[in-house]
Enzyme design. Structure first.
Site, PDB file in Angstrom:
ATOM      1  N   LYS A  77     -89.797 -16.094 -10.193  1.00 39.09           N
ATOM      2  CA  LYS A  77     -90.242 -14.892  -9.479  1.00 39.09           C
ATOM      3  C   LYS A  77     -91.609 -15.175  -8.875  1.00 39.09           C
ATOM      4  O   LYS A  77     -92.538 -15.548  -9.574  1.00 39.09           O
ATOM      5  CB  LYS A  77     -90.302 -13.705 -10.431  1.00 39.09           C
ATOM      6  N   ASP A  82     -98.021  -7.463  -6.331  1.00 39.45           N
ATOM      7  CA  ASP A  82     -97.023  -6.400  -6.342  1.00 39.45           C
ATOM      8  C   ASP A  82     -97.695  -5.049  -6.512  1.00 39.45           C
ATOM      9  O   ASP A  82     -98.023  -4.639  -7.614  1.00 39.45           O
ATOM     10  CB  ASP A  82     -96.017  -6.627  -7.469  1.00 39.45           C
ATOM     11  N   LYS A  89     -97.543   1.697  -7.431  1.00 42.29           N
ATOM     12  CA  LYS A  89     -97.925   1.740  -8.838  1.00 42.29           C
ATOM     13  C   LYS A  89     -99.203   2.566  -8.983  1.00 42.29           C
ATOM     14  O   LYS A  89     -99.938   2.751  -8.019  1.00 42.29           O
ATOM     15  CB  LYS A  89     -98.220   0.321  -9.340  1.00 42.29           C
ATOM     16  N   ASP A 100     -97.639 -11.300 -11.052  1.00 43.00           N
ATOM     17  CA  ASP A 100     -96.203 -11.122 -10.881  1.00 43.00           C
ATOM     18  C   ASP A 100     -95.556 -12.380 -10.300  1.00 43.00           C
ATOM     19  O   ASP A 100     -94.368 -12.382  -9.999  1.00 43.00           O
ATOM     20  CB  ASP A 100     -95.913  -9.891 -10.011  1.00 43.00           C
ATOM     21  N   ASP A 159     -90.425  -0.627  -6.143  1.00 40.85           N
ATOM     22  CA  ASP A 159     -91.059  -1.436  -7.190  1.00 40.85           C
ATOM     23  C   ASP A 159     -90.029  -2.238  -7.985  1.00 40.85           C
ATOM     24  O   ASP A 159     -90.354  -2.857  -8.976  1.00 40.85           O
ATOM     25  CB  ASP A 159     -91.902  -0.546  -8.110  1.00 40.85           C
ATOM     26  N   GLU A 161     -88.749  -4.879  -6.865  1.00 46.02           N
ATOM     27  CA  GLU A 161     -88.778  -6.015  -5.937  1.00 46.02           C
ATOM     28  C   GLU A 161     -88.314  -7.326  -6.543  1.00 46.02           C
ATOM     29  O   GLU A 161     -87.758  -8.165  -5.849  1.00 46.02           O
ATOM     30  CB  GLU A 161     -90.198  -6.172  -5.373  1.00 46.02           C
ATOM     31  N   ARG A 163     -85.883  -7.961  -8.586  1.00 46.63           N
ATOM     32  CA  ARG A 163     -84.426  -8.082  -8.514  1.00 46.63           C
ATOM     33  C   ARG A 163     -83.969  -8.444  -7.108  1.00 46.63           C
ATOM     34  O   ARG A 163     -83.015  -9.198  -6.927  1.00 46.63           O
ATOM     35  CB  ARG A 163     -83.766  -6.775  -8.947  1.00 46.63           C
TER      36      ARG A 163
END
Length: 184
Positions: A77, A82, A89, A100, A159, A161, A163
C-alpha cells in the site's frame, strides 16, 4: 526512514525515486510507470484515489531474479499521504497519515534484504503510489469506477482508498501467474 519523511518530502515521485535508488544498488529491475501507463492498464480504482492530488501517481514495479520459478509477488500500500479525500479525516492525528505508505516501504525494504542475502527466489514487488486529497477533481462518495479486472466499485467513503489502490495492483499481480501474492 521512508515512513518518517514529511508528506511534502515523500510524494509518489519521491517514493518511486527511493525504490529506483535502492534497486540500482542491488541489481534489482525497477520500472516506474507513469500516469499514461496507469491509464492504459485501466487502473481506474487506483486513479480514482489519485485524482484529487496535484502530484501524479506512480506505479512502481520491482523484480528480483534469484530463481527461474514462478514469482512471489509483494503488493505494498503506497498512500504517501491520506487525508481521507472528500470523506476528510478529523484533524487530530492527521499528520500521522504520512505513514499510510508503510506497506510500500516494507516492500522496498524486503527487496533490499532479499537482494543483500542473495536469496534463491523470484520476487516481484508492486506499489501503487499516490496521495488521497480532497481537491476539486477528487472522487466523490457515490462515484462508480471500473477496476482493472472489469469489476465496478461504488465509492461510498473516499477514505477506503487502500482497497481501491490494492484492487488494481492485485489484479496486475495476477498477470505474473505467481506462486503466491502477499499484500502489505
Amino acid at each position: 526512514d521512508l515512513v518518517n519523511q514529511s508528506p511534502n518530502q515523500m510524494t509518489p515521485a519521491i517514493l518511486a525515486q527511493a525504490a529506483a535508488d535502492m534497486a540500482g544498488l542491488y541489481k534489482i529491475r525497477c520500472t516506474i510507470h507513469n500516469l499514461d501507463w496507469i491509464r492504459s492498464q485501466n487502473m481506474n480504482a487506483f486513479l480514482a484515489v489519485s485524482q484529487g492530488s496535484a502530484n501524479p501517481p506512480k506505479f512502481i514495479e520491482l523484480e528480483y531474479n534469484g530463481s527461474k520459478e514462478a514469482p512471489i509477488v509483494f503488493v505494498g500500500k503506497g498512500l504517501t499521504f491520506d487525508s481521507g479525500g472528500i470523506s476528510l479525516k478529523s484533524a487530530e492525528g492527521m499528520e500521522d497519515m504520512r505513514d499510510d505508505m508503510s506497506g510500500a516501504a516494507a516492500v522496498i525494504g524486503a527487496f533490499e534484504a532479499i537482494a543483500r542475502l542473495k536469496l534463491p527466489l523470484h520476487m516481484i514487488g508492486l506499489i501503487a503510489a499516490t496521495e488521497n486529497l480532497p481537491g476539486g477533481t477528487a472522487s466523490r462518495p457515490a462515484d462508480v469506477v471500473r477496476a482493472r479486472n472489469g469489476k465496478t466499485i461504488e465509492i461510498v467513503n473516499t477514505d477506503a482508498e487502500g482497497r481501491l489502490t490494492l484492487a488494481d495492483a492485485l489484479s496486475y499481480a495476477a498477470d505474473f501467474k505467481p506462486q503466491a501474492v502477499i499484500d502489505v
